[in-house]
Scaffold this active site. Structure first.
Site, PDB file in Angstrom:
ATOM      1  N   ARG A 168       0.840  -1.193   0.000  1.00 16.62           N
ATOM      2  CA  ARG A 168       0.000   0.000   0.000  1.00 16.62           C
ATOM      3  C   ARG A 168       0.876   1.246   0.000  1.00 16.62           C
ATOM      4  O   ARG A 168       2.023   1.219   0.450  1.00 16.62           O
ATOM      5  CB  ARG A 168      -0.955   0.003   1.188  1.00 16.62           C
ATOM      6  CG  ARG A 168      -0.322   0.185   2.545  1.00 16.62           C
ATOM      7  CD  ARG A 168      -1.384   0.128   3.635  1.00 16.62           C
ATOM      8  NE  ARG A 168      -0.830   0.405   4.950  1.00 16.62           N
ATOM      9  CZ  ARG A 168      -1.518   0.318   6.076  1.00 16.62           C
ATOM     10  NH1 ARG A 168      -2.781  -0.043   6.042  1.00 16.62           N
ATOM     11  NH2 ARG A 168      -0.954   0.581   7.242  1.00 16.62           N
ATOM     12  N   ASP A 240      -3.943   4.820  16.991  1.00 17.50           N
ATOM     13  CA  ASP A 240      -2.918   4.306  16.083  1.00 17.50           C
ATOM     14  C   ASP A 240      -3.459   4.127  14.674  1.00 17.50           C
ATOM     15  O   ASP A 240      -2.677   3.890  13.740  1.00 17.50           O
ATOM     16  CB  ASP A 240      -2.330   2.990  16.610  1.00 17.50           C
ATOM     17  CG  ASP A 240      -3.389   1.937  16.852  1.00 17.50           C
ATOM     18  OD1 ASP A 240      -4.253   2.164  17.715  1.00 17.50           O
ATOM     19  OD2 ASP A 240      -3.366   0.885  16.184  1.00 17.50           O
TER      20      ASP A 240
END
Length: 462
Positions: A168, A240
């Site tokens: 990604r 996160d």
């Protein structure tokens, strides 16, 4: 694989990451390569591209690392998380700017704890399709560059599953939790370096900590308003998984709603509904408050900064309300106003009352078929008359309200087929999702699920 590598994050203080090469896999095999995106990044691939995307070969010029970060997970503080199954190969500079290249499912790292660092077809192919669909819907997001089968078997609760790696890309992988990690350790050197990196990557005009926080709050408010406009539920908005640049990151138990339920959850681990659709604005603001707290060590006058940062974070609501109003005004073809707000609110209440399909209901405003979806509601005729009297720009509605989204039942069917060795549905969905506002020749990609197809839970991408 050839690219113009930069690797500025790997040049930051050493405590911000561990140098970590991907763990080679048994038998890399191509699943999908995003050739168009590779061209945007200035990356040239040869026939051996699966070796690079699986992590068996390191591109010349890359400097692989695993990033450190912490986070609040469902409100509970975890001081050490980090890239437990991802390796950042580095950054490339191409025609559209600088982007991270990250392999997810690339094996164990120093942050893996008890995990194996691997991924299987399900989360890899799901993230590939949904992130690319979000990009086509003009939502800030990570992108999918490639997916590769590993030729290895991954053990999960469901049993043995075929392994895979996704590559990604992102404008960065800097999270709220990245700042939290160093703030918790009183590491102002790393915090300062991280702030400069985040400003360089995302907010070039910011010159102070305050300006950076203001920009991050505004970007996050815009992002969540866009999510709401699509009926998208992130599912695990831990700090996160909250990106300081205001992009969608970490497609775990995410989902697009079928029937409209304002407090809908899908995540199997969200038992209290913390990250329900309707809670997303409040949780995004909470995450921004945690970012503000993490930035305090970089200020000279702590008390004055607390007051100013509190004001900035409290401003999230006003920014979100404006963005939300603008998003939904466009969805019904009007300009933002009090009258438009009343019409939007009335439409959503009708949809919730009868459990109307979120995507189809808004799309029907463009096609003149809204009576088929809301006609049974006793308030619909009056609402429709008031909407028509307001003069909606119906010609623009088809370019705002998508015809096709990555519906949950289609994602599950795609994964089942892929695990069985058939990638045909994945490829068909991938092609259709590139043009979400256009006519789709496959009506099954548009239709709401049949009762037996409805997906009630999604699972974290492990």
């Amino acid at each position: 694989m050839r690219a113009n590598w930069n690797n500025s994050y790997a040049a930051l203080p050493a405590q911000m990451f561990t140098r970590q090469a991907p763990v080679p896999v048994a038998a890399p095999k191509a699943l999908m390569l995003n050739a168009e995106h590779a061209e945007e990044l200035g990356i040239t691939f040869g026939e051996d591209w699966p070796l690079f995307m699986a992590g068996n070969q390191i591109p010349q010029g890359a400097d692989p690392i695993a990033q450190a970060y912490a986070g609040h997970q469902f409100g509970h503080w975890n001081p050490q998380l980090g890239d437990g199954r991802a390796v950042l190969l580095g950054e490339v500079i191409g025609p559209q700017g600088r982007f991270d290249i990250q392999l997810k499912g690339a094996g164990r790292t120093a942050w893996s704890r008890n995990g194996d660092g691997r991924a299987w077809y399900g989360p890899v192919l799901r993230e590939y399709l949904i992130s690319e669909a979000m990009h086509a819907l003009s939502i800030p997001t990570t992108r999918a560059l490639a997916a590769v089968a590993t030729g290895e078997t991954i053990l999960r609760e469901q049993g043995p599953l075929p392994g895979a790696v996704i590559c990604r890309t992102a404008s960065s992988h800097i999270r709220v939790g990245t700042f939290q990690y160093f703030a918790a350790r009183d590491d102002t050197q790393a915090l300062e370096a991280l702030l400069h990196q985040a400003i360089e990557r995302h907010y070039h005009t910011a010159q102070t900590v305050e300006q950076f926080l203001s920009a991050a709050v505004a970007a996050q408010a815009r992002l969540v308003a866009q999510w709401m406009g699509l009926g998208f539920i992130h599912g695990v908005m831990n700090t996160d998984n909250s990106h300081v640049g205001g992009i969608t990151i970490d497609y775990g138990p995410c989902a697009f709603m079928d029937e409209f339920v304002p407090m809908k959850t899908f995540s199997s681990i969200d038992r209290q509904g913390r990250y329900a659709y309707g809670n997303q604005p409040n949780l995004a603001a909470w995450n921004m408050a945690q970012l503000a707290t993490a930035l305090l060590p970089l200020t000279e006058d702590r008390e004055a900064s607390i007051a100013r940062f509190t004001e900035i974070v409290q401003g999230f609501g006003d920014i979100f309300d404006r963005e939300y109003a603008a998003v939904f005004a466009r969805k019904i073809g009007l300009t933002p106003s009090q009258e438009t707000d009343v019409l939007v609110d009335g439409l959503l209440k009708m949809m919730a009352n009868i459990g109307a399909d979120y995507t189809l209901c808004f799309r029907a405003l463009a096609t003149g078929e809204s009576h088929a979806h809301l006609g049974v509601h006793p308030d619909f005729a009056d609402w429709h008359a008031r909407w028509q009297a307001a003069g909606p720009a119906q010609g623009a509605l088809a370019q705002v309200n998508p015809a096709i989204i990555p519906r949950n039942h289609l994602m599950e069917a795609m994964i089942a087929d892929a695990v069985a060795g058939d990638m045909q549905l994945f490829r068909a969905l991938h092609e259709a999702l590139k043009a979400p506002f256009s006519h789709c020749d496959n009506p099954s990609f548009i239709a709401a699920p049949d009762p037996q197809e409805i997906v009630t839970q999604t699972f974290c991408g492990t």
